[in-house]
Design a protein around this motif. Structure first.
Motif, PDB file in Angstrom:
ATOM      1  N   MET A   1      42.660   0.773  11.317  1.00 48.78           N
ATOM      2  CA  MET A   1      41.619   1.741  11.071  1.00 48.78           C
ATOM      3  C   MET A   1      41.084   2.272  12.390  1.00 48.78           C
ATOM      4  SD  MET A   1      39.160   0.434   8.048  1.00 48.78           S
ATOM      5  CE  MET A   1      39.577  -1.230   7.631  1.00 48.78           C
ATOM      6  N   THR A   2      40.730   3.523  12.372  1.00 54.25           N
ATOM      7  CA  THR A   2      40.092   4.089  13.552  1.00 54.25           C
ATOM      8  C   THR A   2      38.601   3.802  13.482  1.00 54.25           C
ATOM      9  OG1 THR A   2      39.735   6.207  12.475  1.00 54.25           O
ATOM     10  CG2 THR A   2      41.805   5.935  13.689  1.00 54.25           C
ATOM     11  N   ALA A   3      37.914   4.027  14.592  1.00 56.73           N
ATOM     12  CA  ALA A   3      36.501   3.694  14.691  1.00 56.73           C
ATOM     13  C   ALA A   3      35.670   4.372  13.608  1.00 56.73           C
ATOM     14  CB  ALA A   3      35.978   4.054  16.079  1.00 56.73           C
ATOM     15  N   ASN A   4      35.985   5.605  13.216  1.00 57.09           N
ATOM     16  CA  ASN A   4      35.158   6.303  12.245  1.00 57.09           C
ATOM     17  C   ASN A   4      35.476   5.932  10.797  1.00 57.09           C
ATOM     18  OD1 ASN A   4      37.603   7.602  12.091  1.00 57.09           O
ATOM     19  ND2 ASN A   4      36.739   9.666  12.121  1.00 57.09           N
ATOM     20  N   THR A   5      36.485   5.111  10.547  1.00 57.24           N
ATOM     21  CA  THR A   5      36.784   4.690   9.178  1.00 57.24           C
ATOM     22  C   THR A   5      36.584   3.191   8.988  1.00 57.24           C
ATOM     23  OG1 THR A   5      39.132   4.387   9.656  1.00 57.24           O
ATOM     24  CG2 THR A   5      38.439   6.556   8.823  1.00 57.24           C
ATOM     25  N   GLU A   6      35.989   2.529   9.967  1.00 59.71           N
ATOM     26  CA  GLU A   6      35.755   1.098   9.846  1.00 59.71           C
ATOM     27  C   GLU A   6      34.703   0.797   8.799  1.00 59.71           C
ATOM     28  OE1 GLU A   6      35.111  -1.119  13.395  1.00 59.71           O
ATOM     29  OE2 GLU A   6      36.780  -0.170  14.415  1.00 59.71           O
ATOM     30  N   LEU A   7      34.864  -0.333   8.176  1.00 55.45           N
ATOM     31  CA  LEU A   7      33.925  -0.794   7.173  1.00 55.45           C
ATOM     32  C   LEU A   7      32.688  -1.349   7.858  1.00 55.45           C
ATOM     33  CD1 LEU A   7      33.499  -1.370   4.132  1.00 55.45           C
ATOM     34  CD2 LEU A   7      34.441  -3.639   4.568  1.00 55.45           C
ATOM     35  N   LYS A   8      31.534  -0.941   7.382  1.00 53.50           N
ATOM     36  CA  LYS A   8      30.266  -1.439   7.903  1.00 53.50           C
ATOM     37  C   LYS A   8      29.549  -2.138   6.757  1.00 53.50           C
ATOM     38  CE  LYS A   8      25.863   0.120   9.797  1.00 53.50           C
ATOM     39  NZ  LYS A   8      25.046   1.283  10.171  1.00 53.50           N
ATOM     40  N   LEU A   9      29.120  -3.379   6.984  1.00 56.10           N
ATOM     41  CA  LEU A   9      28.335  -4.122   6.008  1.00 56.10           C
ATOM     42  C   LEU A   9      26.899  -4.168   6.494  1.00 56.10           C
ATOM     43  CD1 LEU A   9      30.684  -7.163   5.251  1.00 56.10           C
ATOM     44  CD2 LEU A   9      30.527  -4.976   4.039  1.00 56.10           C
ATOM     45  N   ARG A  10      25.968  -3.883   5.583  1.00 53.92           N
ATOM     46  CA  ARG A  10      24.554  -3.897   5.942  1.00 53.92           C
ATOM     47  C   ARG A  10      23.739  -4.164   4.681  1.00 53.92           C
ATOM     48  NH1 ARG A  10      22.632   0.517   3.728  1.00 53.92           N
ATOM     49  NH2 ARG A  10      23.875   2.406   3.552  1.00 53.92           N
ATOM     50  N   PRO A  11      22.454  -4.513   4.842  1.00 44.97           N
ATOM     51  CA  PRO A  11      21.604  -4.740   3.666  1.00 44.97           C
ATOM     52  C   PRO A  11      21.349  -3.455   2.886  1.00 44.97           C
ATOM     53  CG  PRO A  11      20.657  -5.774   5.619  1.00 44.97           C
ATOM     54  CD  PRO A  11      21.796  -4.898   6.089  1.00 44.97           C
ATOM     55  N   LEU A  12      21.059  -3.612   1.619  1.00 45.93           N
ATOM     56  CA  LEU A  12      20.703  -2.504   0.746  1.00 45.93           C
ATOM     57  C   LEU A  12      19.411  -1.851   1.240  1.00 45.93           C
ATOM     58  CD1 LEU A  12      21.234  -1.116  -2.085  1.00 45.93           C
ATOM     59  CD2 LEU A  12      19.665  -2.819  -3.017  1.00 45.93           C
ATOM     60  N   ALA A  55      28.630  -1.964   1.408  1.00 42.65           N
ATOM     61  CA  ALA A  55      29.830  -1.663   2.197  1.00 42.65           C
ATOM     62  C   ALA A  55      29.868  -0.150   2.371  1.00 42.65           C
ATOM     63  CB  ALA A  55      31.083  -2.156   1.476  1.00 42.65           C
ATOM     64  N   GLU A  56      29.864   0.262   3.631  1.00 41.36           N
ATOM     65  CA  GLU A  56      29.792   1.681   3.948  1.00 41.36           C
ATOM     66  C   GLU A  56      30.982   2.064   4.818  1.00 41.36           C
ATOM     67  OE1 GLU A  56      25.875   3.765   5.189  1.00 41.36           O
ATOM     68  OE2 GLU A  56      26.869   3.128   7.037  1.00 41.36           O
ATOM     69  N   ARG A  57      31.546   3.204   4.516  1.00 39.33           N
ATOM     70  CA  ARG A  57      32.637   3.732   5.328  1.00 39.33           C
ATOM     71  C   ARG A  57      32.379   5.223   5.521  1.00 39.33           C
ATOM     72  NH1 ARG A  57      37.874   1.785   3.039  1.00 39.33           N
ATOM     73  NH2 ARG A  57      37.549  -0.006   4.362  1.00 39.33           N
ATOM     74  N   GLU A  58      32.358   5.652   6.781  1.00 37.23           N
ATOM     75  CA  GLU A  58      32.092   7.052   7.136  1.00 37.23           C
ATOM     76  C   GLU A  58      30.799   7.554   6.494  1.00 37.23           C
ATOM     77  OE1 GLU A  58      35.547   9.451   6.339  1.00 37.23           O
ATOM     78  OE2 GLU A  58      36.751   8.381   7.803  1.00 37.23           O
ATOM     79  N   GLY A  59      29.775   6.703   6.479  1.00 35.20           N
ATOM     80  CA  GLY A  59      28.472   7.085   5.944  1.00 35.20           C
ATOM     81  C   GLY A  59      28.366   7.086   4.434  1.00 35.20           C
ATOM     82  N   GLN A  60      29.440   6.724   3.734  1.00 31.71           N
ATOM     83  CA  GLN A  60      29.453   6.711   2.277  1.00 31.71           C
ATOM     84  C   GLN A  60      29.373   5.267   1.767  1.00 31.71           C
ATOM     85  OE1 GLN A  60      28.840  10.027   1.820  1.00 31.71           O
ATOM     86  NE2 GLN A  60      30.203   9.945   0.063  1.00 31.71           N
ATOM     87  N   VAL A  61      28.526   5.045   0.771  1.00 29.16           N
ATOM     88  CA  VAL A  61      28.460   3.728   0.133  1.00 29.16           C
ATOM     89  C   VAL A  61      29.702   3.572  -0.728  1.00 29.16           C
ATOM     90  CG1 VAL A  61      27.203   2.276  -1.495  1.00 29.16           C
ATOM     91  CG2 VAL A  61      25.939   3.648   0.179  1.00 29.16           C
ATOM     92  N   MET A  62      30.507   2.566  -0.390  1.00 27.23           N
ATOM     93  CA  MET A  62      31.753   2.308  -1.114  1.00 27.23           C
ATOM     94  C   MET A  62      31.653   1.092  -2.028  1.00 27.23           C
ATOM     95  SD  MET A  62      33.403   4.827   0.074  1.00 27.23           S
ATOM     96  CE  MET A  62      35.014   4.575  -0.598  1.00 27.23           C
ATOM     97  N   ARG A  99      35.924  -8.532  -1.029  1.00 26.71           N
ATOM     98  CA  ARG A  99      36.234  -9.784  -0.325  1.00 26.71           C
ATOM     99  C   ARG A  99      35.351  -9.918   0.914  1.00 26.71           C
ATOM    100  NH1 ARG A  99      41.317  -8.915   1.385  1.00 26.71           N
ATOM    101  NH2 ARG A  99      42.013  -8.972  -0.762  1.00 26.71           N
ATOM    102  N   SER A 100      35.167  -8.839   1.645  1.00 24.77           N
ATOM    103  CA  SER A 100      34.315  -8.862   2.836  1.00 24.77           C
ATOM    104  C   SER A 100      32.860  -9.133   2.486  1.00 24.77           C
ATOM    105  CB  SER A 100      34.413  -7.530   3.589  1.00 24.77           C
ATOM    106  OG  SER A 100      35.703  -7.345   4.091  1.00 24.77           O
ATOM    107  N   MET A 101      32.387  -8.536   1.399  1.00 23.00           N
ATOM    108  CA  MET A 101      30.992  -8.748   1.003  1.00 23.00           C
ATOM    109  C   MET A 101      30.761 -10.166   0.504  1.00 23.00           C
ATOM    110  SD  MET A 101      29.804  -5.097  -0.626  1.00 23.00           S
ATOM    111  CE  MET A 101      31.047  -5.095  -1.919  1.00 23.00           C
ATOM    112  N   VAL A 102      31.707 -10.717  -0.256  1.00 20.01           N
ATOM    113  CA  VAL A 102      31.576 -12.116  -0.709  1.00 20.01           C
ATOM    114  C   VAL A 102      31.590 -13.055   0.492  1.00 20.01           C
ATOM    115  CG1 VAL A 102      32.694 -13.988  -1.996  1.00 20.01           C
ATOM    116  CG2 VAL A 102      32.462 -11.727  -3.040  1.00 20.01           C
ATOM    117  N   ALA A 103      32.448 -12.782   1.475  1.00 16.72           N
ATOM    118  CA  ALA A 103      32.493 -13.616   2.683  1.00 16.72           C
ATOM    119  C   ALA A 103      31.160 -13.552   3.426  1.00 16.72           C
ATOM    120  CB  ALA A 103      33.635 -13.171   3.596  1.00 16.72           C
ATOM    121  N   ASP A 104      30.529 -12.371   3.467  1.00 20.52           N
ATOM    122  CA  ASP A 104      29.220 -12.237   4.110  1.00 20.52           C
ATOM    123  C   ASP A 104      28.171 -13.028   3.336  1.00 20.52           C
ATOM    124  OD1 ASP A 104      27.645 -11.172   6.230  1.00 20.52           O
ATOM    125  OD2 ASP A 104      26.880  -9.614   4.889  1.00 20.52           O
ATOM    126  N   PHE A 105      28.213 -12.944   2.017  1.00 19.12           N
ATOM    127  CA  PHE A 105      27.282 -13.720   1.188  1.00 19.12           C
ATOM    128  C   PHE A 105      27.499 -15.218   1.402  1.00 19.12           C
ATOM    129  CE2 PHE A 105      25.697 -14.507  -3.431  1.00 19.12           C
ATOM    130  CZ  PHE A 105      24.439 -14.853  -2.971  1.00 19.12           C
TER     131      PHE A 105
END
Length: 154
Positions: A1-12, A55-62, A99-105
């Motif tokens: 993935m390029t920098a602008n398509t990376e997955l970002k995890l953050r609180p609601l 889980a956010e990618r390119e500013g969109q909640v996925m 999977r990433s969100m469960v791992a964060d939890f």
């Protein structure tokens, strides 16, 4: 993935409510906007008892995942993490977001003293049951019972 398509995890956040409600309705069939609003308010008032992840990618909640913590419930003595709700944009499924969100939890739950995670799933949602199985969930030795609150033949 390029920098602008990376997955970002953050609180609601409040600004996520419309997207989360839409994703939840896509996955579950009906809007639970009130649930998500109350949940966000409860988390703001007692953050140690709750967990949220977007889980956010390119500013969109996925996708999103919500959980809370129980201490000594149902005859137990240990702290338990409870996964309350999870949803993924249909176009982003099978890309590792849940999977990433469960791992964060998991990471947060261990840090807050929980040694076990619990959740529930409707038996007629095989995709969700399959996901939970792949995430390491197994059938519990507990039986979940329910009845209407207006039950009077007792």
């Amino acid at each position: 993935m390029t920098a602008n398509t990376e997955l970002k995890l953050r609180p609601l956040a409040v600004g996520d409510l419309a997207a989360v409600t839409r994703l939840d309705a896509t996955n579950g069939g009906e809007s639970r906007a009130g649930f998500f609003e109350r949940r966000l308010k409860a988390e703001k008032h007692g953050p140690d008892g709750y967990f949220s992840c977007v889980a956010e990618r390119e500013g969109q909640v996925m996708g999103f995942l919500l959980g809370h913590f129980l201490d000594g419930e149902f005859g137990g003595q240990d702290r338990v993490a409870v996964l309350d709700a999870v949803g993924i944009d249909p176009a982003a499924r099978r890309q590792g977001l849940a999977r990433s969100m469960v791992a964060d939890f998991d990471r947060v739950a261990r840090g807050r003293g929980a040694g076990e995670m619990r959740t529930q799933a409707q038996w007629d949602r095989p995709g969700l049951v399959e996901f939970f199985s792949a995430a390491g969930f197994r059938l519990s030795p507990r039986i979940v019972l329910e009845r209407p609150t207006e039950y009077v033949n007792f």
